[in-house]
Design a protein around this motif. Structure first.
Motif, PDB file in Angstrom:
ATOM      1  N   MET A  15       0.939  -1.270   0.016  1.00 10.78           N
ATOM      2  CA  MET A  15       0.007   0.171  -0.008  1.00 10.78           C
ATOM      3  C   MET A  15       0.880   1.240  -0.112  1.00 10.78           C
ATOM      4  SD  MET A  15      -3.088   1.005  -0.059  1.00 10.78           S
ATOM      5  CE  MET A  15      -3.896   2.493   0.757  1.00 10.78           C
ATOM      6  N   ILE A  16       1.845   1.234   0.862  1.00 10.82           N
ATOM      7  CA  ILE A  16       2.628   2.270   1.036  1.00 10.82           C
ATOM      8  C   ILE A  16       3.510   2.533  -0.371  1.00 10.82           C
ATOM      9  CG2 ILE A  16       4.935   3.432   1.765  1.00 10.82           C
ATOM     10  CD1 ILE A  16       3.882   2.118   4.558  1.00 10.82           C
ATOM     11  N   VAL A  17       3.820   1.661  -1.027  1.00 10.01           N
ATOM     12  CA  VAL A  17       4.665   1.678  -2.498  1.00 10.01           C
ATOM     13  C   VAL A  17       3.604   2.132  -3.523  1.00 10.01           C
ATOM     14  CG1 VAL A  17       5.489   0.360  -4.400  1.00 10.01           C
ATOM     15  CG2 VAL A  17       6.254  -0.004  -1.924  1.00 10.01           C
ATOM     16  N   SER A  18       2.504   1.641  -3.525  1.00  7.26           N
ATOM     17  CA  SER A  18       1.712   2.281  -4.350  1.00  7.26           C
ATOM     18  C   SER A  18       1.206   3.798  -4.405  1.00  7.26           C
ATOM     19  CB  SER A  18       0.131   1.538  -4.492  1.00  7.26           C
ATOM     20  OG  SER A  18      -0.483   1.747  -3.335  1.00  7.26           O
ATOM     21  N   THR A  70       0.981  -4.515 -11.108  1.00  5.81           N
ATOM     22  CA  THR A  70       1.391  -4.093  -9.388  1.00  5.81           C
ATOM     23  C   THR A  70       2.596  -4.951  -8.903  1.00  5.81           C
ATOM     24  OG1 THR A  70      -0.926  -3.745  -9.087  1.00  5.81           O
ATOM     25  CG2 THR A  70       0.260  -4.098  -7.292  1.00  5.81           C
ATOM     26  N   GLU A  71       2.656  -6.307  -9.405  1.00  4.37           N
ATOM     27  CA  GLU A  71       3.658  -7.203  -8.797  1.00  4.37           C
ATOM     28  C   GLU A  71       5.197  -6.629  -9.497  1.00  4.37           C
ATOM     29  OE1 GLU A  71       2.855 -11.176  -9.735  1.00  4.37           O
ATOM     30  OE2 GLU A  71       1.102 -11.121  -8.684  1.00  4.37           O
ATOM     31  N   GLY A  73      11.376  -2.916  -4.850  1.00  4.36           N
ATOM     32  CA  GLY A  73      12.107  -3.927  -4.029  1.00  4.36           C
ATOM     33  C   GLY A  73      13.569  -3.776  -4.242  1.00  4.36           C
ATOM     34  N   LEU A  74      14.059  -3.652  -5.757  1.00  3.44           N
ATOM     35  CA  LEU A  74      15.187  -3.737  -6.334  1.00  3.44           C
ATOM     36  C   LEU A  74      15.797  -2.388  -5.973  1.00  3.44           C
ATOM     37  CD1 LEU A  74      14.868  -5.529  -9.756  1.00  3.44           C
ATOM     38  CD2 LEU A  74      16.179  -6.555  -7.759  1.00  3.44           C
TER      39      LEU A  74
END
Length: 62
Positions: free
Chosen positions: A1-4, A49-50, A57-58
């Motif tokens: 959620m924070i990433v989006s 999304t993935e 992440g990278l």
């Protein structure tokens, strides 16, 4: 959620800068936003999304 939320905020800032510099017009920005909303309701949305989560992440490891 924070990433989006972070991605959405970053993209909003980029679009704002492009609009302010008149690099892109309002019509183009609205067309891209509409395409994004339509794309989010398709079956490919989970894959996108993935992918964005993997990229985030990278980037966090660098």
């Amino acid at each position: 959620m924070i990433v989006s939320i972070s991605v959405a905020l970053l993209l909003a800032v980029i679009v704002g800068v492009l609009l302010r510099q008149r690099t892109v017009g309002i019509g183009s920005a609205l067309a891209c936003a509409t395409f994004g909303f339509c794309l989010a309701s398709t079956g490919i949305a989970p894959a996108i999304t993935e992918f964005l989560a993997a990229v985030a992440g990278l980037m966090s490891r660098v």
